[in-house]
Design an enzyme around this catalytic site. Structure first.
Site, short mmCIF file in Angstrom:
data_model
loop_
_atom_site.label_atom_id
_atom_site.label_comp_id
_atom_site.label_asym_id
_atom_site.label_seq_id
_atom_site.Cartn_x
_atom_site.Cartn_y
_atom_site.Cartn_z
N HIS A 1 60.41 -20.69 -46.41
CA HIS A 1 60.71 -20.43 -47.82
C HIS A 1 59.54 -20.83 -48.70
CE1 HIS A 1 64.72 -19.34 -47.08
NE2 HIS A 1 65.13 -20.53 -46.69
N ARG B 1 63.33 -1.58 -42.69
CA ARG B 1 63.44 -1.96 -41.29
C ARG B 1 64.83 -2.52 -41.06
NH1 ARG B 1 59.73 -6.46 -38.86
NH2 ARG B 1 60.90 -7.87 -40.18
N ASN C 1 51.72 -8.36 -35.90
CA ASN C 1 52.06 -9.79 -35.78
C ASN C 1 52.69 -10.06 -34.42
OD1 ASN C 1 51.33 -9.92 -38.43
ND2 ASN C 1 53.41 -10.01 -39.23
N ASP C 2 53.67 -9.22 -34.07
CA ASP C 2 54.34 -9.43 -32.80
C ASP C 2 53.57 -8.82 -31.64
OD1 ASP C 2 56.59 -11.05 -33.18
OD2 ASP C 2 57.58 -9.44 -34.26
N CYS D 1 51.88 -2.58 -39.91
CA CYS D 1 52.55 -3.36 -40.95
C CYS D 1 52.44 -4.86 -40.69
CB CYS D 1 54.00 -2.94 -41.11
SG CYS D 1 54.95 -3.14 -39.61
C1 PEP Z 1 55.07 -7.57 -37.09
O1 PEP Z 1 55.62 -8.05 -36.11
O2 PEP Z 1 53.87 -7.28 -37.17
C2 PEP Z 1 55.84 -7.32 -38.32
C3 PEP Z 1 55.29 -6.72 -39.35
O3 PEP Z 1 57.12 -7.77 -38.39
P1 PEP Z 1 57.51 -9.31 -38.60
O4 PEP Z 1 56.28 -10.04 -39.09
O5 PEP Z 1 58.60 -9.33 -39.60
O6 PEP Z 1 57.94 -9.72 -37.23
MG MG Z 2 57.76 -8.14 -35.80
#
Ligand code: PEP
Ligand code: MG
Length: 582
Positions: free
Chosen positions: A191, A334, A456-457, A504
């Site tokens: 947060h 999403r 990111n993932d 993203c």
């Molecule tokens: C990602 O995994 O790159 C993504 C944009 O989703 P989050 O960061 O919410 O997992």
């Molecule tokens: Mg993700």
């Protein structure tokens, strides 16, 4: 002079005096009381409950006015703790049975709650511990007749240093005087980080020991771009950063002029530049930073910090609002990406050894089709009012996409039967954030209208590096050759199937890597709104031919470090002012 490195969660530079905020732990006195004192003690406890509740309602109202309802709803969780009958009755029965004063009875009960939460091993619930501590502190202060230590009435501009900042600390901050903050714990999804970005002040989290090392009143520098805290900087560093701070402010102002211009390369190759949001309240910031749409609306934030599930109507209202406010641009909603480090208090999700690899996101939705269908119905209904696209997180097999298609079709059929309008041509996409999905993206491409690569993932799973673990953060490399190869493969497969592919993840917020991404062929980059102006500047400074050459050359290096250095050097040549100012 000492420099600590943490996780940058909100960009910018601040130089100033540190205010170390301890959140003041109070020790409750232990007193024995007589039988006749019992009613008086209970009444004192009930008065303190009422007073604390009034304080929280006031903060919630103030926060709602300052940055919007979505953020102020964080306090609903606090209020629920205060209204918890089991907790209240436990305190009262201790006062009665153990003949102890209310402060002590309350502190025993709150410790019991804290212990129970500390035994549960997940990031999201650990953040709830700070909510309980916060409530405990407030109530004890009211019981003991002390003023609550807050960050509300500050005499001068300060940088807040804390082990952690609770949502109520952040909310009650004197926004005109707090110029930055830094904390020992927390990650980009905490947060604190979300609030810092909304308030647009520099912030660094995950510093581990900043609250121990920094003393009150000393000079420090917060570099929210690089995640640095420089303690007692020497004259030369201060001069350098002062110049940097001034230039950064001026430069950001300069970049704002690009707001209404296209994100297109010098040879007129257009890239879609969109923003990621967690709350509908962020839309004004998205528009102010020149996004052409929302490439990722993390709908799961709607489900967090509450003890019930959002109804179809509530969700419909929020999605409709986002679609209308961002029109004529699109919003990609999403579907619920629960799990990993994001948990819903309203659901009884069992404890897992490896939550990032567990029962999460689309896996959860396909098991709990009741929850999934409610969300799909709300999104579809809202699609009648704007340009909404839908995308599914954590896809790893073709079977999952087939199953989502079947469920979506059945929800569409129900809506038609009920005569409820929706966009029947609504685009459906898959997030590519698991290596298996990237590798079979040729197969998946036949089932969807677009791909959004969740870097990111994708980085976390490809490199086997927990994205929230600061100890192995050095291994978390967006430029690892394996990542670039997977991204290239996904884009080629998307284009071969005639669909578009974007990214993203946070990777797209680094202008040097944005150039690399467009060179690899991405059609869209969606990232944090604050990063958009600099990414647009980088795109407008390069030709697509140049970007493609950079990407082709980058793919020849053997290590992530070499690729990063190369990308940074290229950006230095393409947009020297950007590199200098950031
Ligand atoms: C990602 O995994 O790159 C993504 C944009 O989703 P989050 O960061 O919410 O997992
Ligand atoms: Mg993700």
């Amino acid at each position: 002079m000492e420099t600590l490195k943490g996780i940058p969660v909100s960009p910018g530079v601040a130089i100033g005096k540190a205010l170390v905020f301890h959140g003041e732990d109070i020790v409750a006195p232990h007193e024995e009381i007589t039988e006749t004192d019992i009613p008086k003690e209970i009444a004192r406890f009930e008065d303190a409950l009422t007073k604390t509740r009034a304080e929280l309602l006031k903060i919630r109202k103030q926060l709602s006015e300052d940055i919007g309802r979505d953020h102020s709803d964080i306090f609903n969780a606090h209020l629920l703790i205060l209204e918890d009958r089991a907790l209240i009755e436990d305190v009262i029965s201790r006062i009665k049975e153990d003949h102890i004063n209310s402060e002590y009875a309350f502190s025993v009960v709150i410790q019991k709650y804290l212990y129970a939460f500390s035994q549960i091993d997940d990031e999201y619930l650990r953040e709830r511990i700070s909510d309980i501590k916060d409530i405990g502190r407030r109530l004890l202060k009211n019981l003991m007749g002390r003023d609550t230590e807050t960050l509300t009435d500050l005499k001068e501009k300060v940088i807040i240093i804390a082990h952690d900042l609770s949502p109520s600390d952040t909310a009650s901050m004197d926004k005109a005087r707090v110029i930055a903050f830094a904390t020992d714990i927390g990650g980009p999804t905490s947060h604190t980080a979300i609030m810092a970005r909304s308030l647009e002040i520099p912030a660094v989290v995950g510093l581990e020991r900043v609250s121990e090392v920094v003393a009150n009143g000393i000079h420090i520098i917060i570099d929210g771009n690089r995640g640095l805290v420089i303690i007692e900087p020497d004259e030369e560093t201060i001069d350098r950063y002062e110049a940097k701070e001034k230039r950064f402010a001026g430069y950001i102002h300069e970049l704002e002029k690009l707001r209404d211009l296209e994100a297109e390369t010098q040879d007129h190759h257009k890239v879609e530049l969109a923003a990621n949001i967690e709350f509908p309240d962020e839309i004004p910031s998205v528009i102010a930073h020149g996004a052409k749409g929302i490439g990722l609306y993390r709908s799961e934030y709607f489900y967090l910090n509450r003890d019930d599930l959002p109804t179809e109507e509530e969700q419909f209202t929020a999605y409709k609002r986002v679609a209308e406010e961002i029109a004529p641009h699109h919003v990609i909603v999403r579907t619920l990406d629960l799990g990993g480090d994001k948990f819903l208090s309203s659901l009884d999700v069992p404890y897992e050894m490896n939550p990032f690899l567990g029962w999460r996101a689309i896996r959860f939705c396909l098991a709990r089709t009741d929850i999934f269908k409610t969300q799909l119905r709300a999104i579809l209904r809202a699609s009648h009012y704007g340009n909404i696209k839908i995308m599914y997180p954590m896809i790893s097999t073709l079977g999952e996409l087939e199953e989502t298609e079947r469920i979506l079709n059945s929800v569409m059929k129900d809506l038609k039967k009920d005569g409820i309008p929706f966009n029947e041509e609504l685009e459906v996409g898959a997030m590519i954030e698991i290596p298996s999905a990237a590798i079979i993206s040729d197969i998946l491409a036949e089932k969807v209208d677009f791909f959004s690569i969740g870097t990111n993932d994708l980085i976390q799973y490809t490199l086997a590096v927990d994205r929230v673990n600061e100890k192995i953060a050095y291994l978390y490399e967006p430029t690892h050759p394996a990542i670039l190869k997977l991204i290239k493969l996904v884009i080629e497969n998307a284009h071969a199937a005639g669909i578009w592919a974007g990214t993203c993840g946070e990777m797209g917020s680094d202008p040097a890597l944005a150039v690399l991404l467009i060179g690899l062929g991405v059609d869209e980059i969606s990232t944090s709104p604050l990063a958009l102006p600099q990414v647009k500047k980088a795109i407008r400074s390069v030709s697509i031919t140049q970007a493609r050459e950079i990407a082709a050359r980058a793919l020849k290096f053997k290590t992530g470090k070499e690729i990063k250095e190369y990308a940074d050097n290229c950006l230095g040549e393409i947009a020297p002012d950007l590199v200098e100012e950031l």
